[in-house]
Structure formats: structure tokens, C-alpha cells
Write a protein that holds these residues in place. Structure first.
Motif, PDB file in Angstrom:
ATOM      1  N   ASP A  83       0.833  -1.204   0.000  1.00 41.44           N
ATOM      2  CA  ASP A  83       0.000   0.000   0.000  1.00 41.44           C
ATOM      3  C   ASP A  83       0.868   1.255   0.000  1.00 41.44           C
ATOM      4  O   ASP A  83       0.377   2.351   0.212  1.00 41.44           O
ATOM      5  CB  ASP A  83      -0.952   0.003   1.192  1.00 41.44           C
ATOM      6  CG  ASP A  83      -0.219   0.062   2.532  1.00 41.44           C
ATOM      7  OD1 ASP A  83       1.035   0.077   2.539  1.00 41.44           O
ATOM      8  OD2 ASP A  83      -0.894   0.085   3.569  1.00 41.44           O
ATOM      9  N   GLY A  84       2.152   1.070  -0.218  1.00 44.70           N
ATOM     10  CA  GLY A  84       3.070   2.201  -0.251  1.00 44.70           C
ATOM     11  C   GLY A  84       3.625   2.593   1.105  1.00 44.70           C
ATOM     12  O   GLY A  84       4.400   3.532   1.195  1.00 44.70           O
ATOM     13  N   VAL A  87       7.479  -1.348   3.677  1.00 47.75           N
ATOM     14  CA  VAL A  87       8.443  -1.909   2.731  1.00 47.75           C
ATOM     15  C   VAL A  87       8.672  -3.400   2.966  1.00 47.75           C
ATOM     16  O   VAL A  87       9.197  -4.084   2.086  1.00 47.75           O
ATOM     17  CB  VAL A  87       9.786  -1.142   2.766  1.00 47.75           C
ATOM     18  CG1 VAL A  87       9.594   0.279   2.275  1.00 47.75           C
ATOM     19  CG2 VAL A  87      10.395  -1.173   4.134  1.00 47.75           C
ATOM     20  N   LEU A  88       8.281  -3.918   4.121  1.00 44.53           N
ATOM     21  CA  LEU A  88       8.436  -5.355   4.364  1.00 44.53           C
ATOM     22  C   LEU A  88       7.654  -6.172   3.349  1.00 44.53           C
ATOM     23  O   LEU A  88       8.045  -7.282   2.995  1.00 44.53           O
ATOM     24  CB  LEU A  88       7.978  -5.714   5.781  1.00 44.53           C
ATOM     25  CG  LEU A  88       8.807  -5.169   6.933  1.00 44.53           C
ATOM     26  CD1 LEU A  88       8.150  -5.511   8.266  1.00 44.53           C
ATOM     27  CD2 LEU A  88      10.227  -5.698   6.883  1.00 44.53           C
ATOM     28  N   SER A  89       6.528  -5.620   2.877  1.00 46.48           N
ATOM     29  CA  SER A  89       5.710  -6.367   1.919  1.00 46.48           C
ATOM     30  C   SER A  89       6.393  -6.499   0.558  1.00 46.48           C
ATOM     31  O   SER A  89       5.943  -7.281  -0.277  1.00 46.48           O
ATOM     32  CB  SER A  89       4.333  -5.713   1.771  1.00 46.48           C
ATOM     33  OG  SER A  89       4.457  -4.407   1.251  1.00 46.48           O
ATOM     34  N   LEU A  90       7.478  -5.778   0.332  1.00 45.64           N
ATOM     35  CA  LEU A  90       8.240  -5.907  -0.912  1.00 45.64           C
ATOM     36  C   LEU A  90       9.182  -7.109  -0.884  1.00 45.64           C
ATOM     37  O   LEU A  90       9.697  -7.523  -1.926  1.00 45.64           O
ATOM     38  CB  LEU A  90       9.035  -4.630  -1.186  1.00 45.64           C
ATOM     39  CG  LEU A  90       8.208  -3.367  -1.391  1.00 45.64           C
ATOM     40  CD1 LEU A  90       9.122  -2.156  -1.518  1.00 45.64           C
ATOM     41  CD2 LEU A  90       7.320  -3.510  -2.613  1.00 45.64           C
TER      42      LEU A  90
END
Length: 134
Positions: A83-84, A87-90
Motif C-alpha cells: 500500500d506504499g 516496505v516489508l511487503s516488498l
């Protein structure tokens, strides 16, 4: 006194006792068990009770619990949709496991465990929702 603990930014419920502390409600049962064991012939030097073990290993147990909550928080961040903001979700799950293992040796496999558990929970919730709507 028992203070609430904050681990990885999450409030952890206080169980109301210290590790190794005998809960008052267990007193009668413990005394009855001690009476049954009174006539046994056991070398107590070779017997290491759970209570003694938790007292001796309390720091390690609490450290392991801290690691558990930190890995759970990191994995939740890694699993959320981009959701911007996080950054862990990257990161891929494999890369997150490597990061965790470098920071907390031996804890990397928890990442896959948490992901699997959350996917299983989601499947169960979907199945229960389908059953309820049928």
C-alpha cells in the motif's frame, strides 16, 4: 507486581504469574501429589522438575517468546498487500526468512510457519463462511 509487556510493539497479556511460580489453585493438588510420592525411593539429585527448569531457563524462555513475537510482527508486515507504507511487503517470504535468521539465528523457519498458519486460518474462515451461508 506484574507489569504488562510490550513485545514488538504489541501488548502481551499478563498471565498473572511468574514462570515457575506455583498457582494457589494448584496447592491442594500439589500437596496431595507430594503425599503420594513421600514413600518413593528416588534420588532427587537426578530429578529436575519443570518448575526448577523454568526458573533456571527463564531468561532463555522469555528471549524465545520475544523472538516469536518479533518474527510474527515482521511476517505480518511482509504478508500485507503493498500500500506504499510497509516496505516489508516488498520482500519475498524466503528473503524475510533469511533476514530473520541473520538477526535471530535459528528463527528463520518461523516465517514459513506463520505464513502457513495464516493461510490455513483463512481457508478455515472461508469454509466456515460458506457453510454458514449454505
Amino acid at each position: 507486581g506484574h507489569l504488562p509487556r510490550m513485545i514488538a510493539g504489541e501488548h502481551v497479556e499478563d498471565p498473572g504469574f511468574e514462570l515457575g511460580e506455583d498457582a494457589p489453585r494448584n496447592r491442594d493438588a500439589r500437596l496431595a501429589q507430594e503425599a503420594r510420592w513421600a514413600s518413593t525411593n528416588i534420588d532427587a539429585r537426578h530429578h529436575f522438575s519443570v518448575r526448577e527448569a523454568t526458573q533456571v531457563y527463564r531468561p532463555a524462555i522469555l528471549d524465545a517468546l520475544d523472538d516469536f513475537y518479533v518474527v510474527r510482527m515482521l511476517t505480518r508486515g511482509q504478508q500485507q498487500a503493498w500500500d506504499g507504507t510497509c516496505v516489508l511487503s516488498l520482500l519475498s517470504a524466503d528473503l524475510m526468512a533469511c533476514v530473520v535468521d541473520m538477526a535471530m539465528p535459528g528463527q528463520g523457519p518461523l516465517v514459513a510457519t506463520f505464513i502457513t498458519r495464516e493461510h490455513q486460518r483463512a481457508r478455515v474462515a472461508r469454509a466456515q463462511g460458506k457453510l454458514a451461508s449454505a
